[in-house]
Scaffold this active site. Structure first.
Site, PDB file in Angstrom:
ATOM      1  N   SER A 176     -76.033  46.758  34.869  1.00 20.07           N
ATOM      2  CA  SER A 176     -75.565  45.451  35.610  1.00 20.07           C
ATOM      3  C   SER A 176     -76.576  44.529  36.164  1.00 20.07           C
ATOM      4  CB  SER A 176     -74.437  45.729  36.348  1.00 20.07           C
ATOM      5  OG  SER A 176     -73.409  46.193  35.573  1.00 20.07           O
ATOM      6  N   ARG A 191     -84.873  39.888  35.685  1.00 19.46           N
ATOM      7  CA  ARG A 191     -85.407  40.075  36.941  1.00 19.46           C
ATOM      8  C   ARG A 191     -84.350  41.196  37.626  1.00 19.46           C
ATOM      9  NH1 ARG A 191     -83.818  34.761  36.839  1.00 19.46           N
ATOM     10  NH2 ARG A 191     -81.379  34.536  37.066  1.00 19.46           N
ATOM     11  N   ASP A 229     -71.822  44.741  33.596  1.00 20.19           N
ATOM     12  CA  ASP A 229     -70.366  45.081  34.006  1.00 20.19           C
ATOM     13  C   ASP A 229     -69.300  44.008  33.860  1.00 20.19           C
ATOM     14  OD1 ASP A 229     -71.426  43.609  35.772  1.00 20.19           O
ATOM     15  OD2 ASP A 229     -71.186  44.781  37.573  1.00 20.19           O
TER      16      ASP A 229
HETATM   17  C1  GLC Z   1     -75.613  40.965  40.132  1.00 23.64           C
HETATM   18  C2  GLC Z   1     -76.163  41.236  38.585  1.00 23.64           C
HETATM   19  C3  GLC Z   1     -75.400  41.073  37.622  1.00 23.64           C
HETATM   20  C4  GLC Z   1     -73.914  41.774  37.922  1.00 23.64           C
HETATM   21  C5  GLC Z   1     -73.451  41.470  39.057  1.00 23.64           C
HETATM   22  C6  GLC Z   1     -72.214  42.331  39.444  1.00 23.64           C
HETATM   23  O1  GLC Z   1     -75.424  39.617  39.994  1.00 23.64           O
HETATM   24  O2  GLC Z   1     -77.425  40.449  38.274  1.00 23.64           O
HETATM   25  O3  GLC Z   1     -75.821  41.356  36.172  1.00 23.64           O
HETATM   26  O4  GLC Z   1     -73.030  41.544  36.826  1.00 23.64           O
HETATM   27  O5  GLC Z   1     -74.626  41.636  39.982  1.00 23.64           O
HETATM   28  O6  GLC Z   1     -72.536  43.647  39.376  1.00 23.64           O
END
Ligand code: GLC
Length: 496
Positions: A176, A191, A229
């Site tokens: 995520s 990143r 996620d």
């Molecule tokens: C951060 C991550 C993203 C993820 C979110 C919730 O924003 O960059 O990919 O979906 O957290 O976990």
């Protein structure tokens, strides 16, 4: 000698931890506490700083919509609007056994999901808490750890014979963080977010890195889908509730996914995918207003958090909303009042002056304290920070927590409204599957998001309803692995 009241009791935190409270509430003459009036004056000031008017919200929604469009139009935009190569909605008929590894902001989770069809499933899982060191050590080492945990899980949970000699179980990897994808089972980390900083990972294909670790540790699993996620949540929620059009995570991070028509994603026109096909988009909206800081109402506390973070300038929207930061916003206000000589005069304040010492979980406890004396708040301050508080101060903390939490929920409503308005979902209405600690554990968070949607859209805002989503990172990841298997068997978009 001023009299003092003593009392003791205990409070059970949502985490199950029991907080013992031994209270000695001294009379106000004993320690030089701020008066009720002083606290009320300060509260008014902070209230105006953290309040978002409906008009301001509508302006944010407009800017947000433009940003979403820009991300679909061209590659490498601040909000990257990532095509996920998850094609369309699940049918509910997907079946089979799938492994899922979920590398989240706080935990690593390993699951075995059995999809039984008809929107039904069974899940067995293990969870491992990640340490701060693990988040900063070499990326390959982190993936090695994931592979080792998966191996242990398979050995202890799968009955002998489940994996036949030489066979590999299909594995969905929920990673995520923003990854640029050009097929479902690969992704280059753009990143790190949420405080991760593991070197030698940004710019690399994290699916390949994880594959190398699986091979090294002889794990009988084949990574078939790399997912976010939010995408998992979108698909898992639609599997059980087909009215779902959007999925949002309010946890350590904050992000959303929704389904887009391929013809409306200009930046992937060259791939030759049917214009009418649907593809899930991982917005990575936490990056909204990063670097430029033109649209969001950032206070000086938000700026301090940003400057002191490992990624200054980045994830501007997320830093105002997600569970990683809310407690810290409140703590910074408290520290300002300590510096101004308003709070805790004559007391030793070093414990609360430690960055991130005030967990966001405390914020929700403060807000929901049901006792007249605000015993829970007494408990938090004495137990964790060795600080005495008066009732007026505790009332101030509770009100302040409410303003910080309310701002987060209303900003979240702006993001949802931007997708709703871009996709034209307002009239017919839609369900928004939501998950994450903030959504699930912060009392009133969902109500405030709904209230925000009505402030933006008027009465029609009631057509947009969030609900507690299905487990996207585990179940969603398995369904996506299942959908991908079926797609490939049909020979559809084999290169994706
Ligand atoms: C951060 C991550 C993203 C993820 C979110 C919730 O924003 O960059 O990919 O979906 O957290 O976990």
């Amino acid at each position: 000698m001023p009299s003092s009241r003593r009392g003791s009791g205990s409070v059970t935190l949502p985490t199950g931890q029991v907080l013992a409270i031994h209270t000695r509430t001294q009379d106000e003459e004993d320690l030089p506490h701020a008066t009720k009036k002083t606290m009320a004056d300060h509260l008014r000031k902070y209230e105006s700083l953290f309040t978002l008017t409906p008009q301001r919200m509508r302006m944010i929604v407009e800017a947000f919509k433009d940003t979403l469009e820009a991300g679909l139009e061209k590659p490498k935009q601040t909000v990257p609007m990532i095509p996920t190569f998850v094609f369309g909605w699940p049918t509910g008929k997907e079946t089979g056994d799938f492994l899922a590894v979920d590398l989240g902001g706080t935990n690593l989770r390993v699951c075995l999901v059995t999809l039984q069809g008809d929107g039904k499933f069974e899940i067995t899982q293990s969870k491992y808490r990640l340490t701060e060191e693990q988040k900063q050590e070499d990326g390959q080492k982190l993936f090695d750890f994931c592979a080792e945990c998966l191996k242990t899980f398979i050995t202890t949970n799968l009955e002998e014979g489940t994996v036949k000699e030489g066979e590999l179980l299909p594995l969905g990897f929920t990673f995520s963080y923003p990854c640029e994808q050009d097929k479902i089972d690969h992704g280059r980390l753009i990143r790190w977010t949420k405080g991760f900083g593991a070197p030698n990972t940004e710019g690399h294909d994290v699916a390949d890195m994880f594959r190398a670790s699986l091979k090294k540790h002889n794990v009988p699993a084949e990574l078939t889908a790399l997912i976010n996620d939010t995408t998992g949540t979108l698909i898992a929620s639609a599997y059980v509730n087909p009215a779902t059009k959007i999925a949002v995570i309010f946890g350590t991070g904050c992000n959303a996914a929704y389904m887009e028509r391929v013809g409306d994603i200009p930046k992937i026109k060259n791939l030759g995918i049917d214009d009418q096909a649907d593809m899930a988009i991982n917005c990575e909206w936490g990056a909204f207003d990063s670097f430029e800081h033109e649209h969001l109402p950032r206070t000086k506390y938000d700026q301090i958090i940003d400057e002191k973070s490992n990624k200054p300038g980045e994830q501007a929207f997320e830093k105002l909303i997600s569970g990683r930061y809310l407690g810290e916003i409140l703590r910074l206000v408290i520290c300002e009042l300590i510096d101004e000589g308003v709070l805790f005069l004559g007391q030793e304040t070093y414990k609360i002056e430690i960055p991130y010492a005030l967990d966001t979980a405390f914020l929700s406890l403060m807000e929901s304290d049901p006792t007249e004396e605000l015993l829970m708040i007494i408990g938090i301050f004495t137990h964790f920070f060795a600080l005495e508080t008066t009732l007026a101060e505790r009332q101030f903390f509770r009100a302040l927590a409410k303003h910080v939490g309310r701002r987060a929920a209303r900003l979240s409503a702006c993001g949802i409204a931007a997708i709703v308005s871009k996709m034209g979902y307002l009239e017919e209405g839609c369900a928004v599957g939501a998950d994450g600690s903030l959504y699930n554990k912060y009392p009133g968070f969902a109500d405030r998001v709904h209230e925000g949607l009505q402030d933006i859209f008027g009465d029609k805002g009631r057509n947009i309803v969030t609900y507690h989503a299905e487990d996207g990172s585990g179940v969603g990841s398995a369904i996506i692995a299942g959908m991908t298997k079926i797609r490939k068997e049909k020979g559809l978009y084999l290169n994706c």
